[in-house]
Write a protein that holds these residues in place. Structure first.
Motif, PDB file in Angstrom:
ATOM      1  N   VAL A  23     -12.504   1.651 -16.970  1.00 31.17           N
ATOM      2  CA  VAL A  23     -11.566   0.409 -16.936  1.00 31.17           C
ATOM      3  C   VAL A  23     -10.136   0.708 -17.542  1.00 31.17           C
ATOM      4  O   VAL A  23      -9.059   0.003 -17.176  1.00 31.17           O
ATOM      5  CB  VAL A  23     -12.305  -0.843 -17.736  1.00 31.17           C
ATOM      6  N   LEU A  24     -10.339   1.107 -18.738  1.00 30.54           N
ATOM      7  CA  LEU A  24      -8.988   1.674 -19.434  1.00 30.54           C
ATOM      8  C   LEU A  24      -7.981   2.661 -18.734  1.00 30.54           C
ATOM      9  O   LEU A  24      -6.908   2.453 -18.727  1.00 30.54           O
ATOM     10  CB  LEU A  24      -9.240   2.296 -20.797  1.00 30.54           C
ATOM     11  N   LEU A  25      -8.684   3.612 -17.772  1.00 30.88           N
ATOM     12  CA  LEU A  25      -7.934   4.366 -17.167  1.00 30.88           C
ATOM     13  C   LEU A  25      -7.055   3.611 -16.006  1.00 30.88           C
ATOM     14  O   LEU A  25      -6.101   3.779 -15.799  1.00 30.88           O
ATOM     15  CB  LEU A  25      -8.874   5.648 -16.519  1.00 30.88           C
ATOM     16  N   ASP A  26      -7.836   2.811 -15.406  1.00 31.39           N
ATOM     17  CA  ASP A  26      -7.370   1.912 -14.260  1.00 31.39           C
ATOM     18  C   ASP A  26      -6.213   1.068 -14.872  1.00 31.39           C
ATOM     19  O   ASP A  26      -5.198   0.905 -14.301  1.00 31.39           O
ATOM     20  CB  ASP A  26      -8.505   1.049 -13.698  1.00 31.39           C
ATOM     21  N   ALA A  29      -3.202   2.728 -15.287  1.00 33.31           N
ATOM     22  CA  ALA A  29      -2.305   3.039 -14.078  1.00 33.31           C
ATOM     23  C   ALA A  29      -1.920   1.845 -13.305  1.00 33.31           C
ATOM     24  O   ALA A  29      -1.345   1.870 -12.186  1.00 33.31           O
ATOM     25  CB  ALA A  29      -3.277   4.206 -13.327  1.00 33.31           C
ATOM     26  N   GLY A  30      -2.129   0.670 -13.942  1.00 30.44           N
ATOM     27  CA  GLY A  30      -1.699  -0.575 -13.304  1.00 30.44           C
ATOM     28  C   GLY A  30      -2.564  -1.124 -12.173  1.00 30.44           C
ATOM     29  O   GLY A  30      -2.528  -1.747 -11.396  1.00 30.44           O
ATOM     30  N   LEU A  31      -3.886  -0.527 -12.097  1.00 33.60           N
ATOM     31  CA  LEU A  31      -4.949  -0.543 -11.195  1.00 33.60           C
ATOM     32  C   LEU A  31      -6.082  -1.749 -11.538  1.00 33.60           C
ATOM     33  O   LEU A  31      -6.387  -1.780 -12.691  1.00 33.60           O
ATOM     34  CB  LEU A  31      -5.661   0.636 -10.681  1.00 33.60           C
ATOM     35  N   ALA A  32      -6.303  -2.472 -10.540  1.00 37.14           N
ATOM     36  CA  ALA A  32      -7.624  -3.534 -10.953  1.00 37.14           C
ATOM     37  C   ALA A  32      -8.657  -3.043 -10.094  1.00 37.14           C
ATOM     38  O   ALA A  32      -8.381  -3.332  -8.738  1.00 37.14           O
ATOM     39  CB  ALA A  32      -6.877  -4.976 -10.584  1.00 37.14           C
ATOM     40  N   ASN A  33      -9.886  -2.995 -10.607  1.00 34.53           N
ATOM     41  CA  ASN A  33     -11.047  -2.884  -9.808  1.00 34.53           C
ATOM     42  C   ASN A  33     -11.685  -4.141  -9.325  1.00 34.53           C
ATOM     43  O   ASN A  33     -11.864  -4.909  -9.982  1.00 34.53           O
ATOM     44  CB  ASN A  33     -11.970  -2.187 -10.966  1.00 34.53           C
ATOM     45  N   VAL A  40     -13.352  -9.516 -15.979  1.00 31.04           N
ATOM     46  CA  VAL A  40     -12.753  -8.524 -16.929  1.00 31.04           C
ATOM     47  C   VAL A  40     -11.168  -8.592 -16.651  1.00 31.04           C
ATOM     48  O   VAL A  40     -10.824  -8.236 -15.533  1.00 31.04           O
ATOM     49  CB  VAL A  40     -13.389  -7.068 -16.945  1.00 31.04           C
ATOM     50  N   ARG A  41     -10.292  -8.805 -17.692  1.00 31.28           N
ATOM     51  CA  ARG A  41      -8.759  -8.614 -17.428  1.00 31.28           C
ATOM     52  C   ARG A  41      -8.552  -7.785 -18.673  1.00 31.28           C
ATOM     53  O   ARG A  41      -9.011  -7.542 -19.631  1.00 31.28           O
ATOM     54  CB  ARG A  41      -8.638  -9.966 -17.903  1.00 31.28           C
ATOM     55  N   THR A  42      -7.495  -6.866 -18.351  1.00 31.39           N
ATOM     56  CA  THR A  42      -6.880  -5.917 -19.220  1.00 31.39           C
ATOM     57  C   THR A  42      -5.378  -6.006 -18.734  1.00 31.39           C
ATOM     58  O   THR A  42      -4.757  -6.361 -17.859  1.00 31.39           O
ATOM     59  CB  THR A  42      -7.528  -4.511 -18.799  1.00 31.39           C
ATOM     60  N   ALA A  43      -4.481  -5.395 -19.960  1.00 25.57           N
ATOM     61  CA  ALA A  43      -3.260  -5.292 -19.896  1.00 25.57           C
ATOM     62  C   ALA A  43      -3.051  -4.406 -21.031  1.00 25.57           C
ATOM     63  O   ALA A  43      -3.599  -4.319 -22.044  1.00 25.57           O
ATOM     64  CB  ALA A  43      -2.675  -6.661 -20.358  1.00 25.57           C
TER      65      ALA A  43
END
Length: 112
Positions: A23-26, A29-33, A40-43
């Motif tokens: 999740v953190l690697l994606d 890199a600006g990727l969303a699984n 799950v949301r990440t920024a």
């Protein structure tokens, strides 16, 4: 306060089959699984980098991850080797900073 990374990792693996590292690697890199969409949301933002003589680079990020209404703050370092492979090098304390509680009340059918 206890770091939340282990319970988050276990939850992600058990529910989605994807670990916190992925999740953190994606996110970095600006990727969303697509498996995580809606749940799950990440920024994250880059905050520094160090380049090694062998062509590898270590990049530092800070960000937020929102999972089931709880938002966590984290810092991490991601190492990219000369061949382009990426690894989570270090994960700073993962700390809950905001949570939202939702309550769903079912509608009862009107009495006849």
């Amino acid at each position: 306060m206890r770091d939340a990374s282990e319970p988050i990792d276990s939850y992600l693996i058990n529910r989605f089959g994807v670990g916190l590292e992925r999740v953190l690697l994606d996110a970095s890199a600006g990727l969303a699984n697509p498996v995580l969409a809606g749940s799950v949301r990440t920024a994250c933002d880059p905050v520094g980098a160090f380049t090694y003589e062998d062509g590898g680079i270590s990049e530092l990020y800070q960000g937020v991850l929102t999972l089931e209404g709880v938002t966590y703050r984290y810092r991490c370092a991601i190492f990219t080797d000369a061949g382009g492979a990426r690894f989570l090098e270090d994960l700073g304390e993962v700390e809950a900073v905001r949570w939202e509680i939702g309550l769903v009340v079912p509608r009862h059918a009107a009495a006849s």
